[in-house]
Design a protein around this motif. Structure first.
Motif, PDB file in Angstrom:
ATOM      1  N   ALA A  12      18.239 -31.651 -12.267  1.00 34.93           N
ATOM      2  CA  ALA A  12      17.297 -30.581 -11.914  1.00 34.93           C
ATOM      3  C   ALA A  12      17.463 -29.370 -12.829  1.00 34.93           C
ATOM      4  CB  ALA A  12      17.480 -30.172 -10.449  1.00 34.93           C
ATOM      5  N   GLU A  15      16.004 -30.233 -16.191  1.00 32.61           N
ATOM      6  CA  GLU A  15      14.546 -30.177 -16.141  1.00 32.61           C
ATOM      7  C   GLU A  15      14.037 -28.741 -16.148  1.00 32.61           C
ATOM      8  OE1 GLU A  15      13.592 -34.360 -13.820  1.00 32.61           O
ATOM      9  OE2 GLU A  15      13.811 -32.534 -12.635  1.00 32.61           O
ATOM     10  N   GLN A  16      14.665 -27.871 -15.370  1.00 31.22           N
ATOM     11  CA  GLN A  16      14.253 -26.464 -15.341  1.00 31.22           C
ATOM     12  C   GLN A  16      14.411 -25.820 -16.710  1.00 31.22           C
ATOM     13  OE1 GLN A  16      16.732 -24.834 -12.258  1.00 31.22           O
ATOM     14  NE2 GLN A  16      15.600 -25.845 -10.625  1.00 31.22           N
ATOM     15  N   ALA A  20      11.355 -24.369 -18.980  1.00 28.69           N
ATOM     16  CA  ALA A  20      11.402 -22.963 -19.381  1.00 28.69           C
ATOM     17  C   ALA A  20      11.328 -22.791 -20.895  1.00 28.69           C
ATOM     18  CB  ALA A  20      12.676 -22.307 -18.845  1.00 28.69           C
TER      19      ALA A  20
END
Length: 109
Positions: A12, A15-16, A20
């Motif tokens: 996660a 992925e963030q 970004a």
């Protein structure tokens, strides 16, 4: 060209970070995060979890000397541009961590 081995505390977080910084996007139809695996500026390989510890590994090849995104330093486990200074004051390249069982051994040639 610079290779980076990135270690994220989870998929996660990876992925963030990718979203970004423009290396991934959310597919609204499926709800999944889709990585931009290659472009004229970079190539990346999602290695994934290694050793069952929850960490998520990504190999990123910067083809054009992209600026390192803010906050990336905390995830860079190794890069082909890393150096250290020996006792004689010489700058030495840090070798790829090829034989460390705690590190995935997937590298581009």
């Amino acid at each position: 060209m610079i290779d980076y081995l990135l270690k994220f505390p989870s998929k996660a977080v990876a992925e963030q970070f990718g979203i970004a910084n423009g290396f991934a996007q959310l597919d609204e139809e499926s709800g999944l995060v889709v990585s931009s695996l290659a472009s004229h500026t970079h190539a990346l390989c999602e290695i994934g979890e290694h050793n069952g510890d929850g960490n998520f590994w990504v190999l990123f090849r910067d083809l054009v000397d992209l600026p390192v995104p803010d906050g990336a330093d905390e995830f860079i486990f190794w890069s082909s541009s890393m150096t250290f200074t020996d006792d004689a004051g010489r700058e030495i390249s840090v070798p790829r961590p090829e034989f460390n069982p705690d590190v995935p051994s997937i590298f581009w040639a």
